[in-house]
Design an enzyme around this catalytic site. Structure first.
Site, PDB file in Angstrom:
ATOM      1  N   GLU A  71      28.926  38.594 -35.700  1.00  0.00           N
ATOM      2  CA  GLU A  71      29.819  37.449 -35.481  1.00  0.00           C
ATOM      3  C   GLU A  71      29.196  36.316 -34.563  1.00  0.00           C
ATOM      4  O   GLU A  71      29.015  36.755 -33.532  1.00  0.00           O
ATOM      5  CB  GLU A  71      31.212  37.607 -34.767  1.00  0.00           C
ATOM      6  N   GLY A  79      39.687  42.237 -14.465  1.00  0.00           N
ATOM      7  CA  GLY A  79      40.702  42.150 -13.575  1.00  0.00           C
ATOM      8  C   GLY A  79      41.988  42.259 -14.121  1.00  0.00           C
ATOM      9  O   GLY A  79      42.830  43.541 -14.563  1.00  0.00           O
ATOM     10  N   GLY A  87      43.561  41.418 -17.036  1.00  0.00           N
ATOM     11  CA  GLY A  87      43.262  41.903 -18.350  1.00  0.00           C
ATOM     12  C   GLY A  87      43.582  43.528 -18.465  1.00  0.00           C
ATOM     13  O   GLY A  87      44.451  44.348 -18.949  1.00  0.00           O
ATOM     14  N   GLY A 138      43.505  35.296 -15.102  1.00  0.00           N
ATOM     15  CA  GLY A 138      42.701  36.344 -14.497  1.00  0.00           C
ATOM     16  C   GLY A 138      41.444  36.616 -15.663  1.00  0.00           C
ATOM     17  O   GLY A 138      41.588  36.091 -16.823  1.00  0.00           O
ATOM     18  N   GLY A 175      39.093  39.537 -17.956  1.00  0.00           N
ATOM     19  CA  GLY A 175      39.391  40.920 -18.784  1.00  0.00           C
ATOM     20  C   GLY A 175      39.188  41.862 -17.843  1.00  0.00           C
ATOM     21  O   GLY A 175      40.267  42.819 -17.871  1.00  0.00           O
ATOM     22  N   CYS A 212      37.776  32.920 -35.888  1.00  0.00           N
ATOM     23  CA  CYS A 212      37.488  34.413 -36.191  1.00  0.00           C
ATOM     24  C   CYS A 212      37.532  34.380 -37.743  1.00  0.00           C
ATOM     25  O   CYS A 212      37.057  35.518 -38.293  1.00  0.00           O
ATOM     26  CB  CYS A 212      38.396  35.125 -35.646  1.00  0.00           C
ATOM     27  N   GLU A 256      44.175  41.217 -32.709  1.00  0.00           N
ATOM     28  CA  GLU A 256      43.386  40.283 -33.533  1.00  0.00           C
ATOM     29  C   GLU A 256      42.273  40.002 -33.101  1.00  0.00           C
ATOM     30  O   GLU A 256      41.889  39.371 -32.160  1.00  0.00           O
ATOM     31  CB  GLU A 256      44.370  38.874 -33.891  1.00  0.00           C
TER      32      GLU A 256
END
Length: 475
Positions: free
Chosen positions: A378, A206, A208, A202, A204, A279, A246
């Site tokens: 970023e 929905g 998430g 799925g 984010g 990251c 994170e």
């Protein structure tokens, strides 16, 4: 084309409650390579219910039973490593050699780290002669993972959660779902009881969001953007569930005048690895003024010499970035950088000879200051910003002047300086002189890089509650 529409719920592959096809795109070709389905609330509810039902019995299994199943999982993972490498390379564009090595290798490395940590881990301890402290699984955990290092993050979450006796629902990134689906096959083959591990694909907005707000989910562990982490925290607040995050980073790589001769080249290569989609990438290179011009020339040469090509191509090179959206975002930030700083390598558009695929030129900006957009946002692409400094104090101030705090880097042959600077950098990790971290070391950040830690004992503790029991001793 691959078709993977089903979800793994309660030990079975089941069709979605409502058909909702989603195209998976090969970033090397921009062509559809697979189709999955995105789940809705009914699928989320079914997975959470399966995990809730399984928790009562799974949480009471012995440590030895859980270790045996995780060891079986590790054996299957290693035996089917080539399948996993091909899936990761196809879905997110990691060059096949990188996929076989670092991408798949990260999963097996973390799995072994957890097994080693778990062997000596105690779930109870004596607080006093008559009082006991117990560590117990937190419950049903929603694990939401990103596309850039799929197995690294799935293993860092799934293995410690099930090792402690939690049950889980995994939502891998819909952009790179093939590796997660393959991992679900490994879990099934290993023989984990029904409901202990569930997977629902799925997005984010929905699945998430549904998992983050679900009243029967006790914890959310999320890796991804800071923006999404904030949204998840807000969604989880109404049920006061634990949230472990994170998130993003903008790592500073401080190169002092006495750094070893390979420090600049090492830092540039690290920045460009995985097409800059890490990251913890050292994307701000802070260089002492006495070595600045040399560093700009070296880093620019590394960028120029870095080969860019399709994920299927053998050898050491960087592949595409994961999607059109990422490509467009990176191009926009490079364009902004050109208006702010001095472009010394790379720039806009695809590398020569590549007219399809989400390929980005390895790019270097010089004469950057820390107020520029290119130094603050970023980028998540192969883009390096080089900033000069004069003194140790100035370097520390620049490094810490960021909303992020995941990983910083220090390069100096002066041991006392290296330790002194590491103590003052506001980040969860500080890598010095190219020395990587040990198996099981804590991974995580300060500030807007998140909270909580992953890996080894630290990752195991994330999924535990602490209970104090008085009068434990016999009457």
């Amino acid at each position: 084309m691959l078709e993977h529409r089903n979800f793994y719920i309660n030990g079975q592959w089941v069709a979605p409650a409502v058909a909702n096809d989603f195209a998976v795109i090969d970033p090397s070709t921009e062509e559809q390579c697979a189709v999955i389905s995105l789940g809705d609330a009914a699928d989320t509810d079914a997975a959470v219910a399966a995990a809730r039902t399984a928790f009562d019995s799974w949480s009471q299994t012995s440590k030895q039973e859980r270790i045996a199943l995780i060891r079986k999982l590790a054996e299957i993972y290693d035996a089917r490593a080539e399948e996993m490498a091909q899936a990761i390379s196809l879905e997110m564009g990691a060059p096949i050699d990188l996929s076989r090595g670092s991408q798949v290798g990260a999963g097996s490395w973390h799995m072994q780290g957890f097994l080693e940590a778990f062997e000596d881990f105690s779930f109870e301890s004596d607080f006093t002669a008559s009082e006991k402290s117990l560590r117990e699984p937190i419950g049903v955990c929603a694990l939401i993972t990103p596309w850039n290092w799929p197995m690294n993050q799935i293993v860092l979450k799934v293995v410690p959660a099930i090792a402690t006796g939690c049950t889980v629902i995994l939502k891998p990134s819909e952009v790179s779902p093939l590796s997660g689906l393959l991992f679900a096959e490994f879990m099934h083959e290993a023989g984990f009881p029904a409901g202990v591990f569930n997977l629902v694909n799925g997005d984010g907005v929905g699945v998430g969001s549904q998992l983050s707000a679900h009243p029967d989910v006790d914890m959310v562990s999320f890796t991804g953007s800071t923006r999404a982490g904030i949204a998840i925290s807000k969604a989880a607040a109404d049920t006061l569930k634990r949230v472990s995050l994170e998130l993003g980073g903008k790592g500073a790589n401080i190169i002092f005048d006495d750094a070893d001769p390979q420090a600049v080249e090492r830092g540039a290569r690290h920045c460009f690895q995985n097409s800059g989609q890490s990251c913890n990438a050292p994307t701000r290179m802070l260089v002492h003024r006495s070595r600045y011009d040399e560093a700009v020339a070296t880093a620019s040469q590394v960028a120029t010499n870095t080969h860019v090509g399709p994920a299927s191509e053998e050898g050491k090179h960087i592949g595409p970035v994961v999607s059109e959206a990422q490509f467009n975002k990176i191009q926009g930030l490079i364009e902004t950088g050109i208006s702010e700083a001095r472009l010394t390598a790379g720039g806009l558009g695809r590398p020569d000879g590549l007219n399809r695929g989400y390929f980005v030129k390895p790019t270097v900006f010089a004469d950057v200051n820390n107020d520029m957009t290119i130094a603050r946002e970023e980028v998540f692409g192969p883009v390096l910003s080089i900033i000069p400094f004069e003194t140790e104090e100035e370097a520390i101030a620049i490094a810490n002047d960021t909303p992020y705090g995941l990983t910083n880097y220090v390069q100096t042959t002066d041991t006392e300086k290296r330790r002194r600077v590491a103590r003052r950098l506001r980040s969860g990790m500080v890598e010095t002189n190219g020395q990587g971290f040990a198996k099981g070391s804590p991974f995580g950040g300060y500030k807007q890089s998140g909270n909580g830690r992953e890996g080894g004992v630290f990752g195991i503790e994330e999924f535990l509650e602490v209970k104090a029991v008085s009068g434990w001793a016999a009457e």
